[in-house]
Scaffold this motif. Structure first.
Motif, PDB file in Angstrom:
ATOM      1  N   VAL A   1       0.837  -1.206   0.000  1.00 25.03           N
ATOM      2  CA  VAL A   1       0.000   0.000   0.000  1.00 25.03           C
ATOM      3  C   VAL A   1       0.868   1.251   0.000  1.00 25.03           C
ATOM      4  O   VAL A   1       0.646   2.190  -0.789  1.00 25.03           O
ATOM      5  N   PHE A   2       1.869   1.295   0.872  1.00 21.62           N
ATOM      6  CA  PHE A   2       2.770   2.453   0.913  1.00 21.62           C
ATOM      7  C   PHE A   2       3.494   2.609  -0.427  1.00 21.62           C
ATOM      8  O   PHE A   2       3.693   3.735  -0.902  1.00 21.62           O
ATOM      9  N   SER A   3       3.877   1.490  -1.036  1.00 20.67           N
ATOM     10  CA  SER A   3       4.555   1.544  -2.332  1.00 20.67           C
ATOM     11  C   SER A   3       3.648   2.158  -3.390  1.00 20.67           C
ATOM     12  O   SER A   3       4.092   2.990  -4.198  1.00 20.67           O
ATOM     13  N   ALA A   4       2.386   1.738  -3.402  1.00 16.70           N
ATOM     14  CA  ALA A   4       1.438   2.264  -4.385  1.00 16.70           C
ATOM     15  C   ALA A   4       1.246   3.767  -4.210  1.00 16.70           C
ATOM     16  O   ALA A   4       1.184   4.522  -5.188  1.00 16.70           O
ATOM     17  N   VAL A   5       1.152   4.223  -2.969  1.00 23.76           N
ATOM     18  CA  VAL A   5       0.963   5.650  -2.705  1.00 23.76           C
ATOM     19  C   VAL A   5       2.196   6.433  -3.151  1.00 23.76           C
ATOM     20  O   VAL A   5       2.078   7.505  -3.766  1.00 23.76           O
ATOM     21  N   PHE A   6       3.391   5.914  -2.877  1.00 21.91           N
ATOM     22  CA  PHE A   6       4.606   6.636  -3.280  1.00 21.91           C
ATOM     23  C   PHE A   6       4.827   6.579  -4.792  1.00 21.91           C
ATOM     24  O   PHE A   6       5.407   7.510  -5.366  1.00 21.91           O
ATOM     25  N   LEU A   7       4.384   5.519  -5.440  1.00 24.11           N
ATOM     26  CA  LEU A   7       4.421   5.498  -6.902  1.00 24.11           C
ATOM     27  C   LEU A   7       3.520   6.594  -7.456  1.00 24.11           C
ATOM     28  O   LEU A   7       3.901   7.317  -8.390  1.00 24.11           O
ATOM     29  N   PHE A   8       2.342   6.731  -6.888  1.00 26.14           N
ATOM     30  CA  PHE A   8       1.412   7.787  -7.288  1.00 26.14           C
ATOM     31  C   PHE A   8       2.017   9.176  -7.035  1.00 26.14           C
ATOM     32  O   PHE A   8       1.896  10.082  -7.873  1.00 26.14           O
ATOM     33  N   LYS A   9       2.693   9.334  -5.898  1.00 29.97           N
ATOM     34  CA  LYS A   9       3.333  10.617  -5.596  1.00 29.97           C
ATOM     35  C   LYS A   9       4.456  10.927  -6.590  1.00 29.97           C
ATOM     36  O   LYS A   9       4.645  12.082  -6.985  1.00 29.97           O
ATOM     37  N   SER A  10       5.192   9.907  -7.007  1.00 32.47           N
ATOM     38  CA  SER A  10       6.248  10.109  -8.004  1.00 32.47           C
ATOM     39  C   SER A  10       5.667  10.551  -9.341  1.00 32.47           C
ATOM     40  O   SER A  10       6.188  11.462 -10.000  1.00 32.47           O
ATOM     41  N   LEU A  11       4.579   9.904  -9.758  1.00 25.18           N
ATOM     42  CA  LEU A  11       3.920  10.277 -11.007  1.00 25.18           C
ATOM     43  C   LEU A  11       3.397  11.706 -10.936  1.00 25.18           C
ATOM     44  O   LEU A  11       3.483  12.468 -11.906  1.00 25.18           O
ATOM     45  N   ASN A  12       2.848  12.064  -9.791  1.00 24.39           N
ATOM     46  CA  ASN A  12       2.357  13.429  -9.604  1.00 24.39           C
ATOM     47  C   ASN A  12       3.498  14.434  -9.634  1.00 24.39           C
ATOM     48  O   ASN A  12       3.363  15.525 -10.209  1.00 24.39           O
ATOM     49  N   TYR A  13       4.602  14.099  -9.005  1.00 23.36           N
ATOM     50  CA  TYR A  13       5.737  15.019  -8.972  1.00 23.36           C
ATOM     51  C   TYR A  13       6.255  15.299 -10.376  1.00 23.36           C
ATOM     52  O   TYR A  13       6.660  16.429 -10.690  1.00 23.36           O
ATOM     53  N   LEU A  14       6.257  14.276 -11.220  1.00 21.95           N
ATOM     54  CA  LEU A  14       6.713  14.441 -12.599  1.00 21.95           C
ATOM     55  C   LEU A  14       5.647  15.052 -13.497  1.00 21.95           C
ATOM     56  O   LEU A  14       5.889  15.265 -14.693  1.00 21.95           O
ATOM     57  N   GLN A  15       4.458  15.296 -12.944  1.00 21.35           N
ATOM     58  CA  GLN A  15       3.342  15.886 -13.684  1.00 21.35           C
ATOM     59  C   GLN A  15       2.948  15.030 -14.887  1.00 21.35           C
ATOM     60  O   GLN A  15       2.680  15.529 -15.985  1.00 21.35           O
ATOM     61  N   ILE A  16       2.922  13.716 -14.675  1.00 20.42           N
ATOM     62  CA  ILE A  16       2.521  12.781 -15.715  1.00 20.42           C
ATOM     63  C   ILE A  16       1.020  12.904 -15.967  1.00 20.42           C
ATOM     64  O   ILE A  16       0.239  13.116 -15.038  1.00 20.42           O
ATOM     65  N   GLU A  17       0.616  12.777 -17.217  1.00 18.03           N
ATOM     66  CA  GLU A  17      -0.799  12.869 -17.553  1.00 18.03           C
ATOM     67  C   GLU A  17      -1.619  11.826 -16.812  1.00 18.03           C
ATOM     68  O   GLU A  17      -1.137  10.741 -16.484  1.00 18.03           O
ATOM     69  N   LYS A  18      -2.879  12.172 -16.584  1.00 16.81           N
ATOM     70  CA  LYS A  18      -3.762  11.319 -15.791  1.00 16.81           C
ATOM     71  C   LYS A  18      -3.909   9.931 -16.411  1.00 16.81           C
ATOM     72  O   LYS A  18      -3.907   8.919 -15.699  1.00 16.81           O
ATOM     73  N   LYS A  19      -4.016   9.859 -17.738  1.00 14.41           N
ATOM     74  CA  LYS A  19      -4.199   8.568 -18.396  1.00 14.41           C
ATOM     75  C   LYS A  19      -3.005   7.659 -18.163  1.00 14.41           C
ATOM     76  O   LYS A  19      -3.167   6.470 -17.838  1.00 14.41           O
TER      77      LYS A  19
END
Length: 427
Positions: A136-154
């Protein structure tokens, strides 16, 4: 995350104080698990919204269900649950009770699990639940990494969906194996590494290195991540070496200290590459078992082994390949596991080809993937082992896929790391 980890620490300490008075059976373990479920659910609710909350919570719920099936429905076999999981559990309980010498155990996971069992007693269900919490923590931090890089939602949605629903990932993070811990340390380490690239903070670089070291303790193959960090430091800080020596010197001293610790404790960190006498291993490409691949290259070492490394890397990422299928199990493995890596690698290469990001960034992404895959493939000999090992680097592959195909990342890169005058972009 800190509050949830604190809650788990309180659970463990409280259990240590009362473990001698607990009744036999799994009743108390169930109490720990269900209170842990509540803590994780509140953590997700406070940190995620909408579809992101749904995806990760669904992955969490599925893994809890697999945990109970693994422990209480023996008629349903869970992939990779068996020899290794029972060894980890039984030996760790013996060590915790002083009935087996710790120095005769294998991998750092046994001392870790033994320490946990010493604190809470033989509460296997709770130990496995902690693996799910790590996912669970890994999934949240993966999401945070994607957000930090401003990756598109899709792209973020696809990456998180793969991380959540890959069958192999579900099984590995639900049973008593070390994979969930390795993926946790790797994902959080990558998050801080990306933050360091963007902000050049020594604290973030330090966290990235320390967490990669923790991942390496549980499996030597994660040394690739540490080498990537060191190479990145040399590459990105080389311009400062002649002008402002203080900051690079701090990094160099820090990395030098880390390397000193690693090589002074080679039996822990480099066990796959160092012999009992302390010399380096002339690592052979060799394997046994029905799922072995490239059997004709068994026994090769040195330069000969390096020459076939690209082929080993290909098999590591995509086996079991159709030419090696032995039956329905291999076909299912290829469909639900190998095909995902085929998609990720193919989409990453195609995305890099079409991307307008600087050529140096494309090369960097390829080197990061190549170095990590090379180290793992060098000592992997069978399809089953490859499936387990490549699951450890899935966060890296998902971030690379998203970065290679993101148009917003190109703009983010220009803002964060403006290129040199006249530097070529695209290809």
């Amino acid at each position: 995350m800190i509050y949830v980890l604190g809650f788990f620490a309180i659970q463990i300490l409280a259990t240590f104080l009362i473990k001698d008075f607990l009744p036999p059976g799994d009743g108390y373990a169930m109490l720990l698990v269900f209170t842990g479920i509540i803590a994780i659910s509140l953590y997700l609710y406070r940190n995620l919204k909408n579809e992101w909350l749904f995806i990760i919570f669904a992955g969490f719920a599925v893994r809890v269900a697999v945990l109970f099936i693994d422990l209480y429905v023996p008629s349903i076999g869970i992939f990779s649950s068996g020899t290794d999981t029972e060894y980890f559990h039984e030996v760790s309980v013996l060590v915790a009770n002083g009935q087996y010498p710790l120095d005769q155990t294998h991998t750092v996971y046994v001392p870790f699990l033994s320490g946990l069992y010493y604190m809470i007693g033989d509460q296997r269900a709770y130990s496995q639940f902690l693996n799910i919490a790590c996912w669970v923590f890994s999934a949240v931090f993966l999401f945070k990494s994607l957000n930090y890089l401003q990756i598109e939602k899709k792209l973020s949605f696809i990456a998180l969906l793969i991380f959540t629903l890959m069958p192999n990932s579900i099984f590995m993070s639900s049973i008593l194996l070390r994979e969930a811990l390795i993926i946790f340390f790797t994902t959080v380490s990558l998050y801080y590494f990306l933050r360091w690239i963007g902000e050049r903070s020594f604290l973030q670089f330090g966290w990235a290195v320390v967490l990669s070291i923790l991942a390496m303790m549980f499996h030597t193959g994660m040394i690739g991540l540490l080498l990537v960090y060191i190479a990145s430091f040399v590459w990105l800080e080389r311009a400062k070496m002649g002008r402002k020596i203080s900051t690079p010197l701090i990094y160099l001293l820090f990395v030098g200290g880390i390397l000193f610790i690693v090589f002074q404790n080679a039996d822990v960190f480099l066990s796959k590459f160092v012999t009992e006498e302390g010399g380096t291993v002339d690592y052979e490409i060799f394997a046994e078992g029905g799922s072995v691949y490239l059997a004709s290259f068994s026994g090769l070492s040195g330069i000969a082994a390096l020459l076939v490394a690209p082929l080993k890397m290909f098999y590591f990422l995509f086996s079991p390949l159709p030419l090696d299928w032995r039956g329905g199990a291999d076909m299912i493995s290829f469909l639900f596991d190998s095909s995902v890596y085929l998609f990720l690698i193919g989409a990453t290469l195609y995305g890099l080809y079409r991307s307008e990001m600087p050529v140096r960034t494309k090369i960097f992404i390829l080197l990061v993937i190549g170095m990590t895959v090379f180290i793992y493939s060098y000592g992997t000999q069978s399809a089953g082992t490859a499936m387990r090992h490549r699951n450890k680097i899935i966060p890296l592959l998902l971030l690379s896929y998203a970065a290679a195909n993101s148009k917003q990342l190109v703009e983010f890169t220009k803002m964060k790391w403006p290129g040199k005058k006249g530097e070529k972009v695209g290809s």
